[in-house]
Scaffold this active site. Structure first.
Site, mmCIF file in Angstrom:
data_model
loop_
_atom_site.group_PDB
_atom_site.id
_atom_site.type_symbol
_atom_site.label_atom_id
_atom_site.label_comp_id
_atom_site.label_asym_id
_atom_site.label_seq_id
_atom_site.Cartn_x
_atom_site.Cartn_y
_atom_site.Cartn_z
ATOM 1 C CB CYS A 115 8.088 -75.655 22.589
ATOM 2 S SG CYS A 115 7.083 -74.351 21.890
ATOM 3 C CG HIS A 255 10.784 -77.083 19.855
ATOM 4 N ND1 HIS A 255 9.603 -77.561 19.331
ATOM 5 C CD2 HIS A 255 10.600 -75.744 20.023
ATOM 6 C CE1 HIS A 255 8.756 -76.569 19.197
ATOM 7 N NE2 HIS A 255 9.329 -75.442 19.602
ATOM 8 C CG ASN A 285 6.969 -73.910 17.211
ATOM 9 O OD1 ASN A 285 6.647 -74.935 17.810
ATOM 10 N ND2 ASN A 285 7.555 -72.891 17.810
HETATM 11 O O1 UT7 Z 1 8.772 -72.696 20.331
HETATM 12 C C1 UT7 Z 1 9.236 -71.469 20.803
HETATM 13 C C2 UT7 Z 1 8.510 -70.406 20.047
HETATM 14 N N1 UT7 Z 1 9.192 -69.348 19.476
HETATM 15 C C3 UT7 Z 1 10.261 -69.396 18.641
HETATM 16 O O2 UT7 Z 1 10.898 -70.365 18.411
HETATM 17 C C4 UT7 Z 1 10.620 -68.095 17.955
HETATM 18 C C5 UT7 Z 1 12.056 -67.715 18.042
HETATM 19 N N2 UT7 Z 1 12.309 -66.578 17.186
HETATM 20 C C6 UT7 Z 1 12.413 -66.679 15.843
HETATM 21 O O3 UT7 Z 1 12.300 -67.767 15.306
HETATM 22 C C7 UT7 Z 1 12.726 -65.435 15.057
HETATM 23 O O4 UT7 Z 1 13.022 -64.382 15.940
HETATM 24 C C8 UT7 Z 1 11.590 -65.014 14.098
HETATM 25 C C9 UT7 Z 1 11.468 -66.010 12.963
HETATM 26 C C10 UT7 Z 1 10.270 -64.912 14.844
HETATM 27 C C11 UT7 Z 1 11.892 -63.661 13.482
HETATM 28 O O5 UT7 Z 1 13.119 -63.705 12.784
HETATM 29 P P1 UT7 Z 1 14.234 -62.588 13.011
HETATM 30 O O6 UT7 Z 1 15.344 -62.893 12.102
HETATM 31 O O7 UT7 Z 1 14.515 -62.533 14.494
HETATM 32 O O8 UT7 Z 1 13.492 -61.315 12.502
HETATM 33 P P2 UT7 Z 1 13.143 -59.973 13.284
HETATM 34 O O9 UT7 Z 1 12.082 -60.198 14.289
HETATM 35 O O10 UT7 Z 1 14.417 -59.348 13.752
HETATM 36 O O11 UT7 Z 1 12.552 -59.113 12.135
HETATM 37 C C12 UT7 Z 1 13.338 -58.688 11.018
HETATM 38 C C13 UT7 Z 1 12.444 -57.922 10.070
HETATM 39 C C14 UT7 Z 1 11.583 -56.857 10.755
HETATM 40 O O12 UT7 Z 1 11.517 -55.753 9.899
HETATM 41 P P3 UT7 Z 1 12.340 -54.411 10.213
HETATM 42 O O13 UT7 Z 1 11.830 -53.978 11.563
HETATM 43 O O14 UT7 Z 1 13.780 -54.837 10.238
HETATM 44 O O15 UT7 Z 1 11.962 -53.519 9.093
HETATM 45 C C15 UT7 Z 1 10.224 -57.512 10.854
HETATM 46 O O16 UT7 Z 1 9.175 -56.572 10.846
HETATM 47 O O17 UT7 Z 1 11.523 -58.823 9.461
HETATM 48 C C16 UT7 Z 1 10.194 -58.324 9.588
HETATM 49 N N3 UT7 Z 1 9.261 -59.438 9.662
HETATM 50 C C17 UT7 Z 1 8.736 -59.995 8.554
HETATM 51 N N4 UT7 Z 1 8.892 -59.736 7.247
HETATM 52 C C18 UT7 Z 1 8.210 -60.507 6.384
HETATM 53 C C19 UT7 Z 1 8.795 -60.077 10.736
HETATM 54 N N5 UT7 Z 1 7.961 -61.059 10.377
HETATM 55 C C20 UT7 Z 1 7.907 -61.017 9.029
HETATM 56 C C21 UT7 Z 1 7.217 -61.786 8.071
HETATM 57 N N6 UT7 Z 1 7.408 -61.506 6.769
HETATM 58 N N7 UT7 Z 1 6.403 -62.815 8.409
#
Ligand code: UT7
Length: 333
Positions: A115, A255, A285
């Site tokens: 990215c 970004h 993204n």
């Molecule tokens: O260009 C570079 C590319 N990558 C990025 O920019 C990604 C950087 N990371 C992020 O933006 C964030 O880490 C995410 C948006 C991907 C995830 O957000 P988060 O606040 O870090 O959530 P998490 O991964 O800690 O997940 C929290 C909870 C989990 O459930 P449990 O284990 O706490 O029960 C996930 O399973 O949210 C759950 N979860 C979802 N729930 C509903 C993960 N994805 C989803 C979803 N819908 N789509």
């Protein structure tokens, strides 16, 4: 050789027509729009049809940028395409674009920096212009990430969108254009964001397909922590090298991956959100396309003002990061 200043003299963008909303994704995986908006800021993304490729989007954005710069394709000496989703291993997307737009005088290559790719490419292009090697360089960030997205993985499928943005880099009046930059990489973080199979380490096989190894795999939490740390730090380095201060930054173009990462970067820089360009809600993204798309929209809205400074800052797979300061105006007629 005499050196000169290099800057953006034309911008173009293209996104596919089809829009996939959060409500549409609710029907595919166990998620809800509220979660997606709350955690990422994304409301919709543009998605290509099956027969559309990255080079198609790149061509449309390139043609728009050439028109904006008032140049023809034959005026271009070099094409650099930043992409993580090329049409194929080779030929490069840049070569596909070169022939489609008729840029017969141009050298062409792709640049892979996730990215951060567009800012990497913009800075690379500027070196050729600054040292007098090339007059006009076409830089394109183009992606069809939705084609390598696992649409059954709710951790990633809510995040990505398709699109392309392009810029023409040429000589500008002294003191304008690229004032300073910072590029960086930490290959030890490569495992955090990858497409594992399809390359020479793990060539495509029935097994790699069955195991879904041709799709994006990401450790979201770790990438998030990295992004929050690096965005402010690399932007500050570029600002310092440009010989300006944060107070002199009129608009930040981060970004567009996640609104919370953008807000954290703004906070680190002590920049109010009014001075931060955000469109992640509309596109998701789009990787290397996100910054040039944002620049294009800002230009259309009259926000790229002669004499004002913008900071572009990206992070991505590799891991990589890149930031630069651009002063608008100074276009040589
Ligand atoms: O260009 C570079 C590319 N990558 C990025 O920019 C990604 C950087 N990371 C992020 O933006 C964030 O880490 C995410 C948006 C991907 C995830 O957000 P988060 O606040 O870090 O959530 P998490 O991964 O800690 O997940 C929290 C909870 C989990 O459930 P449990 O284990 O706490 O029960 C996930 O399973 O949210 C759950 N979860 C979802 N729930 C509903 C993960 N994805 C989803 C979803 N819908 N789509």
């Amino acid at each position: 050789m005499e050196t000169c200043s290099a800057g953006i003299i034309g911008l173009g963008m293209y996104v596919p027509e089809k829009i996939v909303t959060n409500a549409d994704i609710e029907k595919i995986v166990d998620t809800n729009s509220e979660w997606i908006i709350d955690r990422t800021g994304i409301k919709q993304r543009h998605v290509v049809e099956a027969d559309v490729t990255t080079s198609d989007l790149a061509v449309y954005a390139a043609e728009a940028a050439l028109a904006d710069a008032n140049l023809s394709a034959e005026d271009i000496s070099l094409i650099i395409v930043a992409t993580a989703t090329p049409d194929m291993f080779f030929p490069s997307v840049a070569c596909l674009v070169q022939t489609r737009i008729g840029a017969k005088n141009a050298a062409a290559f792709d640049l892979v920096a996730g990215c951060s790719g567009f800012v990497y490419a913009l800075i690379t292009a500027s070196q050729f212009v600054q040292n007098g090697t090339y007059k006009n360089v076409l830089v394109i960030g183009a992606e069809t990430l939705t084609k390598i997205t696992d649409w059954s993985d709710r951790n990633t499928c809510v995040l990505f969108g398709d699109g392309a943005g392009a810029a023409v880099i040429s000589k500008v009046a002294d003191g304008h254009g690229l004032l300073g930059f910072d590029l960086g990489a930490d290959g030890s973080g490569g495992e955090l964001l990858k497409v594992e199979a399809g390359g020479t380490r793990m060539p495509a096989s029935a097994e790699t397909v069955a195991n879904k190894l041709h799709f994006i795999q990401m450790n979201g939490n770790e990438v998030y922590k990295f992004a929050v740390k690096i965005m402010g730090a690399t932007a500050l380095k570029a600002i310092e090298r440009a010989g300006i201060t944060v107070d002199d930054v009129n608009l930040l173009f981060p970004h567009q991956a996640n609104i919370r990462i953008i807000q954290a970067a703004a906070k680190r820089l002590k920049l109010p959100m009014e001075r931060v360009f955000v469109n992640v809600e509309n596109y998701g993204n789009t990787s290397s396309a996100s910054i040039p798309i944002a620049l294009c929209e800002a230009k259309a809205a009259g926000q790229l003002i002669d004499g004002e400074n913008s900071v572009l800052v990206g992070f991505g797979a590799g891991l990589t990061w890149a930031a630069c300061v651009l002063k608008w105006g100074g276009i040589v007629k």
